[in-house]
Write a protein that holds these residues in place. Structure first.
Motif, mmCIF file in Angstrom:
data_model
loop_
_atom_site.group_PDB
_atom_site.id
_atom_site.type_symbol
_atom_site.label_atom_id
_atom_site.label_comp_id
_atom_site.label_asym_id
_atom_site.label_seq_id
_atom_site.Cartn_x
_atom_site.Cartn_y
_atom_site.Cartn_z
ATOM 1 N N GLU A 170 0.827 -1.096 0.168
ATOM 2 C CA GLU A 170 -0.104 -0.186 0.042
ATOM 3 C C GLU A 170 0.686 1.274 0.099
ATOM 4 O OE1 GLU A 170 -2.847 2.178 3.068
ATOM 5 O OE2 GLU A 170 -3.703 0.171 2.378
ATOM 6 N N VAL A 171 0.765 2.239 -0.792
ATOM 7 C CA VAL A 171 1.398 3.521 -0.949
ATOM 8 C C VAL A 171 0.459 4.621 -1.119
ATOM 9 C CG1 VAL A 171 3.299 2.239 -2.060
ATOM 10 C CG2 VAL A 171 1.262 3.303 -3.434
ATOM 11 N N GLU A 172 0.924 5.782 -0.680
ATOM 12 C CA GLU A 172 0.157 6.968 -0.761
ATOM 13 C C GLU A 172 1.194 8.044 -1.547
ATOM 14 O OE1 GLU A 172 -1.825 8.415 2.937
ATOM 15 O OE2 GLU A 172 -1.073 6.266 3.831
ATOM 16 N N PHE A 173 0.449 8.652 -2.267
ATOM 17 C CA PHE A 173 1.009 10.021 -2.801
ATOM 18 C C PHE A 173 0.218 10.984 -3.382
ATOM 19 C CE2 PHE A 173 0.210 6.829 -6.270
ATOM 20 C CZ PHE A 173 -0.771 7.760 -7.303
ATOM 21 N N LEU A 174 0.652 12.481 -3.434
ATOM 22 C CA LEU A 174 0.018 13.515 -3.794
ATOM 23 C C LEU A 174 0.110 13.723 -5.393
ATOM 24 C CD1 LEU A 174 0.591 15.896 -0.663
ATOM 25 C CD2 LEU A 174 -1.444 14.513 -1.289
ATOM 26 N N ALA A 175 -0.993 13.639 -5.837
ATOM 27 C CA ALA A 175 -0.989 13.935 -7.256
ATOM 28 C C ALA A 175 -1.728 15.123 -7.687
ATOM 29 C CB ALA A 175 -1.616 12.773 -7.809
ATOM 30 N N ASP A 176 -1.233 15.806 -8.840
ATOM 31 C CA ASP A 176 -1.774 16.792 -9.500
ATOM 32 C C ASP A 176 -2.912 16.022 -10.284
ATOM 33 O OD1 ASP A 176 -2.250 18.614 -11.962
ATOM 34 O OD2 ASP A 176 -0.700 19.911 -11.165
ATOM 35 N N PRO A 177 -4.086 16.671 -10.663
ATOM 36 C CA PRO A 177 -5.065 16.117 -11.235
ATOM 37 C C PRO A 177 -4.632 15.670 -12.670
ATOM 38 C CG PRO A 177 -5.913 17.827 -9.775
ATOM 39 C CD PRO A 177 -4.400 18.097 -9.710
ATOM 40 N N ARG A 178 -3.881 16.316 -13.061
ATOM 41 C CA ARG A 178 -3.348 16.462 -14.708
ATOM 42 C C ARG A 178 -2.330 15.383 -14.882
ATOM 43 N NH1 ARG A 178 -2.394 22.482 -15.214
ATOM 44 N NH2 ARG A 178 -1.282 22.145 -13.423
ATOM 45 N N GLU A 179 -1.674 14.883 -13.647
ATOM 46 C CA GLU A 179 -0.503 14.026 -14.026
ATOM 47 C C GLU A 179 -0.967 12.540 -14.347
ATOM 48 O OE1 GLU A 179 3.045 14.543 -11.045
ATOM 49 O OE2 GLU A 179 1.172 14.734 -9.860
#
Length: 159
Positions: A14-23
């Motif tokens: 399980e991983v978590e990250f913050l993504a720009d909606p366009r990435e």
């Protein structure tokens, strides 16, 4: 634009990250998770260099948004080997010299694994058809096809 928190499972973890909606998922895998095995060849889903599986389905990760990974199970080339032991496909690629520059190899290996999970006894024609979406400019494909067929045979216990 604000980033979106994504929780997903990548290669069993399980991983978590913050993504720009366009990435793209490819960008998130490479830039946020450090999984650089998947490559961007075309950015349009035509070359297969960025192939991964999402919930068991082979996809071009350059065509999926990273935020769409929420709650999904993703498998990349980094999850293919079992610890220090290569997957039979990886081993057969080495034995058959089925790679040269290596840029396309991760995507081809992920695609071949997806094929063998669906069809453990493919014909040569089926392997060629399945891998048609993975472009290679170095090998000429013959060694790749032979490596996949040999791995399939070994994985079925017929080798």
């Amino acid at each position: 634009m604000s980033k979106i928190h994504v929780t997903t499972v990548v290669n069993g973890d399980e991983v978590e990250f913050l993504a720009d909606p366009r990435e793209t998922l490819l960008d998130c895998l490479r830039d946020h998770l450090g999984l650089t095995g998947s490559k961007e060849g075309c950015g349009t889903g035509d070359c297969g260099a960025c192939s991964v599986t999402v919930d068991g389905v082979l996809i071009s990760s350059c065509l999926m948004l990273g935020v769409e990974a929420q709650g999904k199970r993703i498998e990349t080339i980094e999850g293919m080997a079992n610890g220090e032991e290569l997957h039979p496909l990886q081993r057969k690629f080495v034995e058959h010299a089925a790679l040269q520059c290596g840029f396309c190899t991760p995507g081809i290996l992920v695609a071949a694994k997806a094929l063998l999970e669906k069809n453990p006894d493919p014909t040569e024609t089926e392997v060629r058809y399945w891998l048609a979406g993975n472009l290679c400019r170095c090998t000429g494909y013959d060694k790749i096809i032979r490596a996949v067929m040999d791995a399939a045979s070994e994985m079925r216990g017929a080798a």
